[in-house]
Design a protein around this motif. Structure first.
Motif, mmCIF file in Angstrom:
data_model
loop_
_atom_site.group_PDB
_atom_site.id
_atom_site.type_symbol
_atom_site.label_atom_id
_atom_site.label_comp_id
_atom_site.label_asym_id
_atom_site.label_seq_id
_atom_site.Cartn_x
_atom_site.Cartn_y
_atom_site.Cartn_z
ATOM 1 N N UNK A 138 0.812 -1.220 0.000
ATOM 2 C CA UNK A 138 0.000 0.000 0.000
ATOM 3 C C UNK A 138 0.847 1.273 0.000
ATOM 4 N N UNK A 139 2.164 1.125 0.059
ATOM 5 C CA UNK A 139 3.046 2.305 -0.013
ATOM 6 C C UNK A 139 3.565 2.578 -1.416
ATOM 7 N N UNK A 140 3.827 1.535 -2.181
ATOM 8 C CA UNK A 140 4.449 1.698 -3.492
ATOM 9 C C UNK A 140 3.507 2.358 -4.487
ATOM 10 N N UNK A 141 3.993 3.416 -5.134
ATOM 11 C CA UNK A 141 3.190 4.122 -6.126
ATOM 12 C C UNK A 141 3.005 3.295 -7.391
ATOM 13 N N UNK A 142 3.895 2.331 -7.618
ATOM 14 C CA UNK A 142 3.819 1.504 -8.829
ATOM 15 C C UNK A 142 2.719 0.446 -8.750
ATOM 16 N N UNK A 143 2.212 0.227 -7.559
ATOM 17 C CA UNK A 143 1.147 -0.770 -7.370
ATOM 18 C C UNK A 143 -0.199 -0.127 -7.698
ATOM 19 N N UNK A 144 -1.066 -0.787 -8.459
ATOM 20 C CA UNK A 144 -2.391 -0.230 -8.769
ATOM 21 C C UNK A 144 -3.151 0.171 -7.505
ATOM 22 N N UNK A 145 -3.893 1.267 -7.606
ATOM 23 C CA UNK A 145 -4.618 1.801 -6.444
ATOM 24 C C UNK A 145 -5.551 0.754 -5.836
ATOM 25 N N UNK A 146 -6.203 -0.025 -6.694
ATOM 26 C CA UNK A 146 -7.145 -1.035 -6.189
ATOM 27 C C UNK A 146 -6.438 -2.044 -5.281
ATOM 28 N N UNK A 147 -5.227 -2.427 -5.665
ATOM 29 C CA UNK A 147 -4.470 -3.387 -4.868
ATOM 30 C C UNK A 147 -3.980 -2.743 -3.576
ATOM 31 N N UNK A 148 -3.603 -1.478 -3.649
ATOM 32 C CA UNK A 148 -3.150 -0.778 -2.445
ATOM 33 C C UNK A 148 -4.294 -0.675 -1.436
#
Length: 393
Positions: free
Chosen positions: A304-314
């Protein structure tokens, strides 16, 4: 032709009983008449094949086709008349032979199935024969085109039998499913079998424990790299196994947890479906994860910190963290969780902010007075970004 008669007659009789093809029955009758006439093999077939006369006479009684009725009369003429007394003796011997075969079948059954009284008048007898026949067909690789139908039939029978009745068949059904999965190359077929094993687990419930070892070994074989597409079938199966096995599922976690967490690092798919599956699985396993908190927190927090991860997954990872906090003790990792959540609040993404605040509320409840040290930091962020949350306040 006489040396081939023992092989030809069963084929001819089988064709005579095929109600789906009138042409096949007609050809079989002609072949029977010609074979008997050419070889002089008459009367004796009635003795060696006790059902033959009944089959021929039933054709005469029920068949509407004039062609077939004419062929039946020809065959009866060629085969000759059978003495009624001798016919009765033959039928009696045939019945005795069937009973002997049934007893022999009973002696080859597993211990659990020997309890079944193999009487043709017994309902359990028919169930036993049906399941064993379906399993034998399933084991035959030449029937791969009908595997789906066979599996659906087996599961349908099991679902109607109930736990007590179906349990005796599991030592045969589960190994057969596993054997077929290992022999199958098509991903769609393998996925089907994993889904059907889930249904078996749900039928057996707590009785599944006896078969978890075999299923878990299979899961290990089909995990990760080359079988990533199968995770959508494997992970739900593991979830059902954990619910059925309860605390006993802990025995399998030392090998399972590293593979589950490794998905977070390897999954680079657009929608991160494997990651979603594993997050949900962790929630299902939650009550058994108390010995693995030190491994779980460092893997979920970066999601939930990484900007590269899709928002839905965060968002989903924040939700998972909150739900796990309900079930597990994260007191030793308070700072590791709360500081990243504070940084999420700074991002001002409404959905993420909402879930972060909901998780903070859980942490306040769980940590009690130990949370006090974090209050000034969180309040500062909330004031800076004008965040209001009635439950938290």
């Amino acid at each position: 032709m006489q040396p081939y008669i023992p092989n030809l007659f069963p084929l001819i009789i089988g064709s005579l009983q095929d109600r789906s093809s009138q042409l096949r029955r007609e050809v079989a009758l002609k072949a029977l008449g010609q074979l008997a006439g050419a070889t002089g093999y008459v009367i004796k077939p009635y003795v060696e094949h006790p059902k033959l006369l009944d089959i021929i006479l039933s054709e005469l009684k029920t068949e509407q086709s004039p062609v077939i009725r004419r062929e039946v009369i020809k065959v009866l003429g060629i085969m000759g008349a059978f003495d009624p007394h001798r016919y009765k003796v033959t039928q009696t011997r045939a019945l005795h032979k069937i009973e002997t075969v049934e007893l022999r079948l009973a002696s080859t059954l597993p211990e659990e199935m020997k309890l079944v009284e193999l009487s043709s008048s017994s309902e359990q007898y028919h169930v036993t024969v049906a399941i064993r026949s379906l399993l034998n067909l399933l084991k035959d690789s030449s029937n791969s085109n009908v595997h789906k139908t066979l599996v659906y039939s087996i599961i349908s029978i099991c679902s109607h039998l109930g736990v007590k009745s179906v349990l005796q068949f599991m030592p045969e059904i589960i190994p057969t499913f596993i054997q077929v999965i290992r022999a199958t190359k098509e991903v769609s077929q393998i996925r089907l079998f994993f889904h059907k094993m889930r249904e078996l687990v749900n039928i057996l419930r707590g009785e599944t424990v006896a078969f978890v070892d075999d299923m878990f070994e299979l899961v290990k074989e089909y995990w990760m790299d080359t079988h990533m597409p199968l995770l959508d079938a494997i992970v739900p199966l593991l979830e059902d196994l954990s619910l059925a096995a309860g605390k006993k599922f802990k025995l399998y976690l030392p090998n399972l947890i590293p593979n589950l967490l490794d998905v977070f690092y390897r999954d680079k798919s657009a929608g991160r479906e494997p990651t979603q599956l594993v997050l949900h699985a962790l929630e299902v396993f939650s009550t058994n994860l108390d010995d693995y908190v030190h491994l779980i927190v460092p893997v979920i927090v970066p999601l939930f910190e990484k900007l590269s991860v899709p928002v839905e997954i965060r968002i989903m990872s924040i939700q998972t963290m909150g739900r796990l906090c309900h079930m597990l003790n994260f007191a030793d990792y308070a700072s590791t969780i709360i500081h990243p959540l504070a940084r999420v609040l700074e991002l001002e993404i409404p959905d993420m902010v909402r879930e972060a605040m909901a998780t903070l509320c859980v942490l306040v409840t769980k940590f009690g007075s130990d949370y006090a040290i974090f209050i000034p930091m969180i309040n500062k962020v909330m004031c800076k970004h004008h965040i209001q949350h009635a439950t938290y306040e």
